[in-house]
Write an enzyme that holds these catalytic residues in place. Structure first.
Site, PDB file in Angstrom:
ATOM      1  CB  SER A 156      -6.676 -12.758 -17.093  1.00 22.97           C
ATOM      2  OG  SER A 156      -7.516 -12.648 -15.964  1.00 22.97           O
ATOM      3  CE  LYS A 192      24.912   1.565 -42.000  1.00 23.38           C
ATOM      4  NZ  LYS A 192      23.930   1.798 -43.045  1.00 23.38           N
ATOM      5  CG  ASN A 211     -19.597 -10.548 -16.227  1.00 25.16           C
ATOM      6  OD1 ASN A 211     -18.527 -11.154 -16.110  1.00 25.16           O
ATOM      7  ND2 ASN A 211     -20.709 -11.147 -16.603  1.00 25.16           N
ATOM      8  CE  LYS A 238      -8.884  -7.814 -18.114  1.00 24.48           C
ATOM      9  NZ  LYS A 238      -9.827  -8.009 -19.178  1.00 24.48           N
ATOM     10  CG  ASN A 283      22.673   2.473 -38.873  1.00 20.51           C
ATOM     11  OD1 ASN A 283      22.920   3.023 -39.947  1.00 20.51           O
ATOM     12  ND2 ASN A 283      23.189   1.307 -38.530  1.00 20.51           N
ATOM     13  CE1 TYR A 291     -15.919 -10.347 -19.551  1.00 20.98           C
ATOM     14  CE2 TYR A 291     -16.634 -12.619 -19.249  1.00 20.98           C
ATOM     15  CZ  TYR A 291     -15.622 -11.677 -19.319  1.00 20.98           C
ATOM     16  OH  TYR A 291     -14.313 -12.068 -19.162  1.00 20.98           O
ATOM     17  CG  HIS A 296       3.669  13.645 -56.273  1.00 22.56           C
ATOM     18  ND1 HIS A 296       2.673  12.742 -56.549  1.00 22.56           N
ATOM     19  CD2 HIS A 296       3.118  14.882 -56.419  1.00 22.56           C
ATOM     20  CE1 HIS A 296       1.553  13.399 -56.866  1.00 22.56           C
ATOM     21  NE2 HIS A 296       1.800  14.699 -56.774  1.00 22.56           N
TER      22      HIS A 296
HETATM   23  N1  ARG Z   1     -10.640 -12.045 -16.060  1.00 21.15           N
HETATM   24  C1  ARG Z   1     -11.892 -11.702 -16.616  1.00 21.15           C
HETATM   25  C2  ARG Z   1     -11.703 -10.674 -17.753  1.00 21.15           C
HETATM   26  O1  ARG Z   1     -10.667 -10.149 -17.825  1.00 21.15           O
HETATM   27  C3  ARG Z   1     -12.769 -11.090 -15.568  1.00 21.15           C
HETATM   28  C4  ARG Z   1     -14.249 -11.199 -15.841  1.00 21.15           C
HETATM   29  C5  ARG Z   1     -14.649 -12.610 -15.729  1.00 21.15           C
HETATM   30  N2  ARG Z   1     -16.057 -12.794 -15.761  1.00 21.15           N
HETATM   31  C6  ARG Z   1     -16.596 -13.995 -15.909  1.00 21.15           C
HETATM   32  N3  ARG Z   1     -17.855 -14.060 -15.943  1.00 21.15           N
HETATM   33  N4  ARG Z   1     -15.868 -15.060 -16.080  1.00 21.15           N
HETATM   34  O2  ARG Z   1     -12.565 -10.441 -18.555  1.00 21.15           O
END
Ligand code: ARG
Length: 463
Positions: free
Chosen positions: A23, A283, A110, A325, A285, A317, A156
């Site tokens: 990530s 035009k 977590n 995200k 726009n 979790y 309307h």
């Molecule tokens: N990169 C993970 C997320 O965004 C972080 C938490 C990971 N926790 C785990 N137990 N693998 O959720």
């Protein structure tokens, strides 16, 4: 990058999984939150005697250096790291040695990620709120200019009754004030500190959770560890506020697009906020409006994405939650992209008062007032509605306006008409008589502007 959790494994992760689960490409933007959160955690660990003062000091100093380098744009992010949390911890340990390995005492990724996202969400809510308040200022000042600018109001998309531009704009002010309140609520939801939840079942160390909350400026601490690590409601609240806000912007855009057409011709966008065509020389726009309207869909998509991610998850979790995200950041980026552009576009748009006035005079927008006039002469409203309708029918057939009818023609429909009817159904009178609180009469709208300004004064912005 070596895995900090590799102890129980007999071989390294497959490269495919490394890429798949990483990530860091998107969560690196939480680096400041992550480091700040870790500084608070380490400070508390030291204060509680869970780790030594020296280790705590060395961790805090190391993290501060990382933060400073990041802010100066000098920190090289290792894209092979699993996520931003692992990256920071590994870098710290590489730099300060064994003390770095003590940072994660009494913490899990977590609760760490829950903390980071909450910190980021607090900033995002504040930022969007600021931008909304700036938009509100522009709407209020335009409204003050146009309390006497008469235009047609629609239902309307058919002409309905005369209103003013100020009244119309202030309708959007109401929407954006509600949006501000929604983002403030989303802020409050995010403003609860989850560290101490551990992986799911809290921790055996004597952490001082309130102290961490205090160091990070959180108003509360979470009250259930399972919920603490598995709750993303605060992001869903942000995303719903974002979706509703985009819906408001999109409706406003739709109207500006309509008003800029040759058919309406009541709004003229500044040349700086319109684009041309590569083939049609004439035009102009309204791209900023169209794009904002279009981007509304992706923000709805972000909300749907996260709602769907969360709907089947057992406590606590699950890695699915890493998908929170991108949806959150995308909606946030979209909003902070749309709002300033829209605000400046609106501020520089000019409105054609004469065209608005002429247009309000067409389409029998005063037919209700004609009926109300007869009610004033003692007719029941239903009968008055019928008489006014029959006169509208006559005008439609003869292609005339109600004010074109002679007193004799009016009296042929009902004997109660007198000379004062013409004044009573003028556009100005139609608007001015609607002076109940919340109505379009200039005095009513001025009062509503005053209330909006008082509300705004209670919602100060930073800049
Ligand atoms: N990169 C993970 C997320 O965004 C972080 C938490 C990971 N926790 C785990 N137990 N693998 O959720």
């Amino acid at each position: 990058m070596a895995k900090l959790w590799a102890g129980r494994f007999e071989k390294p992760t497959n490269a495919l999984l490394d890429d798949f689960q990483s990530s860091i490409p998107f969560d690196q933007r939480m680096l400041e939150c992550d480091v700040t959160g870790s500084i608070a955690h380490a400070t508390m660990l030291g204060e509680q005697g869970i780790i030594s003062r020296e280790d705590a000091e060395s961790i805090v100093a190391g993290l501060n250096t990382i933060l400073a380098e990041y802010r100066a744009g000098k920190l090289v992010i290792d894209m092979t790291a699993e996520d931003v949390h692992m990256f920071v911890e590994a870098l710290l340990t590489e730099r300060i040695g064994d003390a770095g390995k003590r940072l994660h005492t009494g913490r899990s990724r977590n609760d760490q990620v829950a903390l980071d996202v909450r910190m980021y969400a607090r900033q995002a809510n504040m930022h969007v709120r600021e931008l909304l308040l700036k938009l509100l200022d522009v709407i209020i000042s335009l409204s003050e200019e146009h309390t006497g600018t008469i235009m047609a109001g629609y239902t309307h998309l058919q002409k309905a009754q005369p209103i003013t531009l100020s009244f119309h704009l202030m309708a959007y002010a109401q929407m954006f004030m509600r949006d501000v309140t929604r983002f403030e609520h989303a802020y409050e939801e995010a403003d609860v500190m989850p560290l101490g939840s551990g992986a799911l079942a809290g921790t055996t160390y004597p952490l001082n959770r309130e102290r961490v909350a205090e160091l990070l400026g959180f108003s509360e601490v979470t009250d259930n560890a399972l919920d603490g690590v598995s709750d993303r409601d605060f992001l869903l609240s942000f995303l719903s506020a974002a979706s509703i806000c985009m819906m408001h912007l999109s409706r406003f855009c739709e109207e500006l697009i309509l008003w800029s057409t040759n058919e309406f011709g009541t709004a003229v966008m500044d040349d700086g906020f319109a684009t041309g065509s590569s083939i049609m020389p004439q035009k102009k726009n309204p791209d900023a409006c169209e794009l904002t309207r279009g981007k509304t869909g992706r923000v709805y998509g972000d909300l749907m994405a996260l709602l769907t991610v969360m709907k089947g998850l057992p406590l606590a979790y699950n890695k699915d939650m890493q998908e929170d995200k991108e949806a959150f950041f995308d909606a946030y980026d979209t909003l902070i992209n749309c709002l300033p552009t829209f605000t400046e576009m609106l501020r520089t748009t000019s409105f054609r008062k004469e065209t608005m006035y002429e247009s309000a005079g067409l389409g029998f927008t005063n037919a209700t007032d004609l009926a109300d006039y007869l009610v004033g002469k003692g007719l029941p409203f239903r009968d008055a509605h019928h008489v006014s309708g029959s006169l509208v029918g006559k005008c439609v057939r003869e292609n005339r306006a109600l004010t074109d009818l002679s007193l004799d023609e009016l009296r042929a429909a009902h004997p109660s008409f007198e000379e004062d009817v013409y004044e009573a159904i003028s556009l100005e009178a139609c608007v001015e008589r609607r002076k109940l609180r919340g109505g379009p009469a200039p005095e009513a709208v001025k009062n509503s502007i005053e209330r909006a300004k008082a509300w705004r004064a209670n919602h100060p912005t930073e800049a």
